[in-house]
Write an enzyme that holds these catalytic residues in place. Sequence first.
Site, PDB file in Angstrom:
ATOM      1  N   CYS A   1      42.761  35.688  37.886  1.00 52.56           N
ATOM      2  CA  CYS A   1      42.863  36.829  38.823  1.00 52.56           C
ATOM      3  C   CYS A   1      44.191  36.622  39.528  1.00 52.56           C
ATOM      4  CB  CYS A   1      41.708  36.807  39.822  1.00 52.56           C
ATOM      5  SG  CYS A   1      40.087  36.908  39.045  1.00 52.56           S
TER       6      CYS A   1
ATOM      7  N   ALA B   1      47.215  38.469  40.175  1.00 51.17           N
ATOM      8  CA  ALA B   1      48.168  39.329  40.899  1.00 51.17           C
ATOM      9  C   ALA B   1      47.994  39.224  42.419  1.00 51.17           C
ATOM     10  CB  ALA B   1      47.968  40.768  40.462  1.00 51.17           C
TER      11      ALA B   1
ATOM     12  N   GLY C   1      50.567  37.127  42.137  1.00 51.43           N
ATOM     13  CA  GLY C   1      51.226  36.012  41.450  1.00 51.43           C
ATOM     14  C   GLY C   1      51.674  34.880  42.358  1.00 51.43           C
TER      15      GLY C   1
ATOM     16  N   LYS D   1      50.045  32.333  43.581  1.00 52.70           N
ATOM     17  CA  LYS D   1      49.572  30.994  43.198  1.00 52.70           C
ATOM     18  C   LYS D   1      50.106  30.616  41.815  1.00 52.70           C
ATOM     19  CE  LYS D   1      45.640  31.536  46.268  1.00 52.70           C
ATOM     20  NZ  LYS D   1      45.654  32.981  46.512  1.00 52.70           N
TER      21      LYS D   1
ATOM     22  N   ASP E   1      45.229  39.731  34.985  1.00 51.62           N
ATOM     23  CA  ASP E   1      44.680  40.536  36.086  1.00 51.62           C
ATOM     24  C   ASP E   1      44.192  41.859  35.507  1.00 51.62           C
ATOM     25  OD1 ASP E   1      44.953  40.205  39.351  1.00 51.62           O
ATOM     26  OD2 ASP E   1      44.685  42.284  38.725  1.00 51.62           O
TER      27      ASP E   1
ATOM     28  N   ASP F   1      40.159  42.633  31.904  1.00 52.89           N
ATOM     29  CA  ASP F   1      39.051  42.292  32.789  1.00 52.89           C
ATOM     30  C   ASP F   1      38.677  40.838  32.487  1.00 52.89           C
ATOM     31  OD1 ASP F   1      36.515  41.920  33.952  1.00 52.89           O
ATOM     32  OD2 ASP F   1      36.042  44.053  33.755  1.00 52.89           O
TER      33      ASP F   1
ATOM     34  N   ASP G   1      40.850  32.802  41.410  1.00 47.45           N
ATOM     35  CA  ASP G   1      41.050  33.282  42.789  1.00 47.45           C
ATOM     36  C   ASP G   1      40.398  34.669  42.835  1.00 47.45           C
ATOM     37  OD1 ASP G   1      41.978  33.627  45.343  1.00 47.45           O
ATOM     38  OD2 ASP G   1      44.051  34.031  44.759  1.00 47.45           O
TER      39      ASP G   1
ATOM     40  N   CYS H   1      39.237  34.245  49.624  1.00 51.98           N
ATOM     41  CA  CYS H   1      39.749  34.324  51.007  1.00 51.98           C
ATOM     42  C   CYS H   1      38.633  34.935  51.849  1.00 51.98           C
ATOM     43  CB  CYS H   1      41.049  35.104  51.092  1.00 51.98           C
ATOM     44  SG  CYS H   1      40.991  36.762  50.411  1.00 51.98           S
TER      45      CYS H   1
HETATM   46  C1  LIG Z   1      42.546  37.537  45.576  1.00 52.93           C
HETATM   47  S1  LIG Z   1      43.459  38.529  44.494  1.00 52.93           S
HETATM   48  C2  LIG Z   1      44.406  37.340  43.632  1.00 52.93           C
HETATM   49  C3  LIG Z   1      45.623  36.816  44.390  1.00 52.93           C
HETATM   50  C4  LIG Z   1      46.515  35.961  43.514  1.00 52.93           C
HETATM   51  N1  LIG Z   1      45.800  34.859  42.898  1.00 52.93           N
HETATM   52  C5  LIG Z   1      47.705  35.422  44.274  1.00 52.93           C
HETATM   53  O1  LIG Z   1      47.668  34.279  44.742  1.00 52.93           O
HETATM   54  O2  LIG Z   1      48.707  36.132  44.401  1.00 52.93           O
HETATM   55  C6  LIG Z   1      42.255  38.977  43.317  1.00 52.93           C
HETATM   56  C7  LIG Z   1      42.801  39.693  42.121  1.00 52.93           C
HETATM   57  O3  LIG Z   1      41.715  39.873  41.205  1.00 52.93           O
HETATM   58  C8  LIG Z   1      41.966  41.039  40.464  1.00 52.93           C
HETATM   59  N2  LIG Z   1      40.680  41.433  39.829  1.00 52.93           N
HETATM   60  C9  LIG Z   1      39.652  42.124  40.357  1.00 52.93           C
HETATM   61  N3  LIG Z   1      38.659  42.255  39.455  1.00 52.93           N
HETATM   62  C10 LIG Z   1      39.076  41.628  38.339  1.00 52.93           C
HETATM   63  C11 LIG Z   1      38.509  41.422  37.050  1.00 52.93           C
HETATM   64  N4  LIG Z   1      37.295  41.881  36.740  1.00 52.93           N
HETATM   65  N5  LIG Z   1      39.236  40.754  36.144  1.00 52.93           N
HETATM   66  C12 LIG Z   1      40.473  40.280  36.423  1.00 52.93           C
HETATM   67  N6  LIG Z   1      41.061  40.458  37.629  1.00 52.93           N
HETATM   68  C13 LIG Z   1      40.361  41.105  38.562  1.00 52.93           C
HETATM   69  C14 LIG Z   1      42.523  42.011  41.482  1.00 52.93           C
HETATM   70  O4  LIG Z   1      43.274  43.029  40.834  1.00 52.93           O
HETATM   71  C15 LIG Z   1      43.372  41.078  42.365  1.00 52.93           C
HETATM   72  O5  LIG Z   1      44.710  41.129  41.950  1.00 52.93           O
END
Ligand SMILES: C[S@@+](CC[C@H](N)C(=O)[O-])C[C@H]1O[C@@H](n2cnc3c(N)ncnc32)[C@H](O)[C@@H]1O
Length: 449
Positions: free
Chosen positions: A264, A266, A268, A270, A287, A313, A332, A385
């Site tokens: 997960c 975006a 980016g 981490k 993502d 997904d 994340d 978070c």
């Molecule tokens: C907490 S953010 C991640 C922050 C990122 N790790 C960073 O440090 O910049 C959660 C991310 O999960 C993505 N997300 C939500 N549902 C998802 C899924 N089913 N599969 C993959 N990504 C998903 C969202 O688009 C979002 O970008």
Amino acid sequence: MTNKQNDTSITSRKVAQTILLAVLKDGQSLSSLTHLTDNIEPRDAAFARMLSFGVLRFYQQLQGLLKPYIKKALKSKDLDIQLVMLMAIYQIMHTRVPDFAVVDSAVKQVRKSRKKWAANMVNGVLRNFLRDIEGKEPEDVINELTSEEACFAHPQWIIDSLKQDWPDSWQKILAANNQQAPMTLRVNQQQTSVDEFIQALEKDSEVSAEQVPGLPSAAILQQARDVKQLPGFSKGWFSVQDAGAQFAALIMQPAAGDKILDACAAPGGKTAHMFELQPDVQITALDISESRLKRVEENCQRLGFNPTLVAADARAVDNWWQGELFDKILLDVPCSAMGVIRRHPDIKSLRREDDIEALVQLQREILLKNWDLLKPGGQLLYVTCSLLKAENEQQIEWFLEQVDDVVSEELPDVITQFKSQSPVSHGVQLFPVDGVTDGFFYALLKKSK
Ligand SMILES: C[S@@+](CC[C@H](N)C(=O)[O-])C[C@H]1O[C@@H](n2cnc3c(N)ncnc32)[C@H](O)[C@@H]1O
């Protein structure tokens, strides 16, 4: 106040009103609305941001203060008028702008709109409010509020959830959520050191910054600044990232040659930090959102890193996985974001209680599916978070019952030194209460066979 200043203030107030309507009426997030301040003077843009963030931060409190002065409830189509009054009350309670100037600008804003009929009402309401609070300190006015929502400036369901999960510290958490978060940077140690960077900051931008003891790459600025005004942004010297988020890469401890999945990823933050610690790794940054994945690409490009990008997904593993197991996985996961309210005050208005159960299910599915992609002996770091136990330690307890090849690991010293007084059954919970980090939960799982 001169006419020119007045016009300036009305421009910013109108932009703030547009931003607030987009959040409260259309459910858009504050972070998706930054373009609305792009075409106005920087000073007006800063003022519009201050007003819109302020109203959302104290929304429930401002509504509680306004309510006794509204004889007949306004129709939902007149939310714009209600917002003019909430912006004014915010300024009266939380800023140093003289009261008469606040009322004057609010009334002028309504007179210049298509709802001139409301100008007298707005004038009357604000003058009555001022008369009643005359001679009182803002804290005394707030202490007289009777509803918890208004006193703590949070929706009741969030107050109740935090009370249930953290009976000894919920009030401190709510108070911390109402503070403005500091601007925190992560210094790219491939390019410079925190010491050198802080010196460059003070010399070039006249901004002081402090290090966070025990966190090697973090610098907390004394005043927020546009990143482009700080030294080395385009050269990749630093990124904006909360101190609490900087533990993820430190716990992942990327080693040369590691194949890592950031499922997960975006925008980016981490992913990039893992590369900064060890550039010789292969990271798959996945993502669900293609537009957010673009930001992973841009952020990594600026810093000189090249992850494999996958828009998918994280639950639909069969759609993208090539069959090679990963040494380490970072999850994340999407969450309620209860730990980052001080940075994103719109969460208080946008998030609904019903969302939590759906998020818990989504997190479980992501955990289960991605566990299968981990090598025996490999580690998976689960991060949110959030401050809610249902998304954090209870998820880990649930997962430990689902699979028989998992061990919940101790986290390394780098994070355990930040451990709060409130123990959790697995992992570490960080709280926003000391002002240094946002609220994060980290748990490390090892695949035993
Ligand atoms: C907490 S953010 C991640 C922050 C990122 N790790 C960073 O440090 O910049 C959660 C991310 O999960 C993505 N997300 C939500 N549902 C998802 C899924 N089913 N599969 C993959 N990504 C998903 C969202 O688009 C979002 O970008």
